[in-house]
Write a protein that holds these residues in place. Structure first.
Motif, PDB file in Angstrom:
ATOM      1  N   TRP A  18       0.890  -1.167   0.000  1.00 33.86           N
ATOM      2  CA  TRP A  18       0.000   0.000   0.000  1.00 33.86           C
ATOM      3  C   TRP A  18       0.922   1.208   0.000  1.00 33.86           C
ATOM      4  O   TRP A  18       1.680   1.420   0.941  1.00 33.86           O
ATOM      5  N   ARG A  19       0.884   1.963  -1.095  1.00 31.19           N
ATOM      6  CA  ARG A  19       1.820   3.073  -1.281  1.00 31.19           C
ATOM      7  C   ARG A  19       1.064   4.401  -1.416  1.00 31.19           C
ATOM      8  O   ARG A  19       0.073   4.478  -2.117  1.00 31.19           O
ATOM      9  N   MET A  20       1.597   5.429  -0.747  1.00 35.98           N
ATOM     10  CA  MET A  20       1.049   6.789  -0.826  1.00 35.98           C
ATOM     11  C   MET A  20       2.222   7.730  -1.093  1.00 35.98           C
ATOM     12  O   MET A  20       2.761   8.326  -0.166  1.00 35.98           O
ATOM     13  N   PRO A  21       2.653   7.827  -2.352  1.00 34.77           N
ATOM     14  CA  PRO A  21       3.902   8.543  -2.665  1.00 34.77           C
ATOM     15  C   PRO A  21       3.906  10.021  -2.278  1.00 34.77           C
ATOM     16  O   PRO A  21       4.941  10.539  -1.882  1.00 34.77           O
ATOM     17  N   GLU A  22       2.781  10.710  -2.368  1.00 38.88           N
ATOM     18  CA  GLU A  22       2.776  12.150  -2.063  1.00 38.88           C
ATOM     19  C   GLU A  22       2.888  12.441  -0.571  1.00 38.88           C
ATOM     20  O   GLU A  22       3.211  13.552  -0.182  1.00 38.88           O
ATOM     21  N   ILE A  23       2.628  11.465   0.281  1.00 42.52           N
ATOM     22  CA  ILE A  23       2.592  11.754   1.720  1.00 42.52           C
ATOM     23  C   ILE A  23       3.989  11.826   2.353  1.00 42.52           C
ATOM     24  O   ILE A  23       4.190  12.725   3.173  1.00 42.52           O
ATOM     25  N   PRO A  24       5.005  11.118   2.103  1.00 41.20           N
ATOM     26  CA  PRO A  24       5.168   9.801   1.479  1.00 41.20           C
ATOM     27  C   PRO A  24       5.115   8.691   2.533  1.00 41.20           C
ATOM     28  O   PRO A  24       5.781   8.765   3.562  1.00 41.20           O
TER      29      PRO A  24
END
Length: 126
Positions: A18-24
């Motif tokens: 589960w990836r959230m690159p902008e948060i990151p």
């Protein structure tokens, strides 16, 4: 989901991500995903998420798709968020059904204008 963190984690394969690159942020494996969702949800006073299905391409026992997500809520620190997200998903068919092998959470819009409303308290809560 209603705080069923084990169920949330079970939606992923054992090696799912589960990836959230902008948060990151990035979580790999069911245990990391389970711990993360519990910690992240603990930051919210209230949180509402609506998922709108997008396209899914199935190729044998794997698939790729996307989902459009609208979410809003208020954090326990008083900050508010209205987000529009595009989730890029990869899936694998397992003996237990289809599971995420990867979900990439791409934030398309964020509004941090304070939400002036209130969340109702559960019956019996003080």
């Amino acid at each position: 989901m209603m705080h069923d963190y084990d169920r949330f984690a079970s939606l992923f394969t054992a090696d799912g991500a589960w990836r959230m690159p902008e948060i990151p942020l990035e979580f790999v494996g069911r245990e990391e995903i389970r711990t993360a969702v519990e910690r992240l949800q603990g930051n919210w006073e209230f949180f509402v998420q609506t998922v709108h299905p997008g396209a899914v391409r199935i190729e044998g026992d794997t698939a790729a798709g996307r989902a459009h997500v609208a979410e809003f809520g208020r954090m326990r620190d008083g900050s508010s968020h209205l987000n529009y997200v595009l989730c890029h998903d990869r899936y694998r068919r397992t003996p237990d059904g289809w599971r995420f092998t990867e979900r990439v959470y791409e934030i398309r819009y964020v509004d941090t204008t304070p939400l002036p409303g209130t969340a109702p308290r559960p019956v019996g809560a003080s």
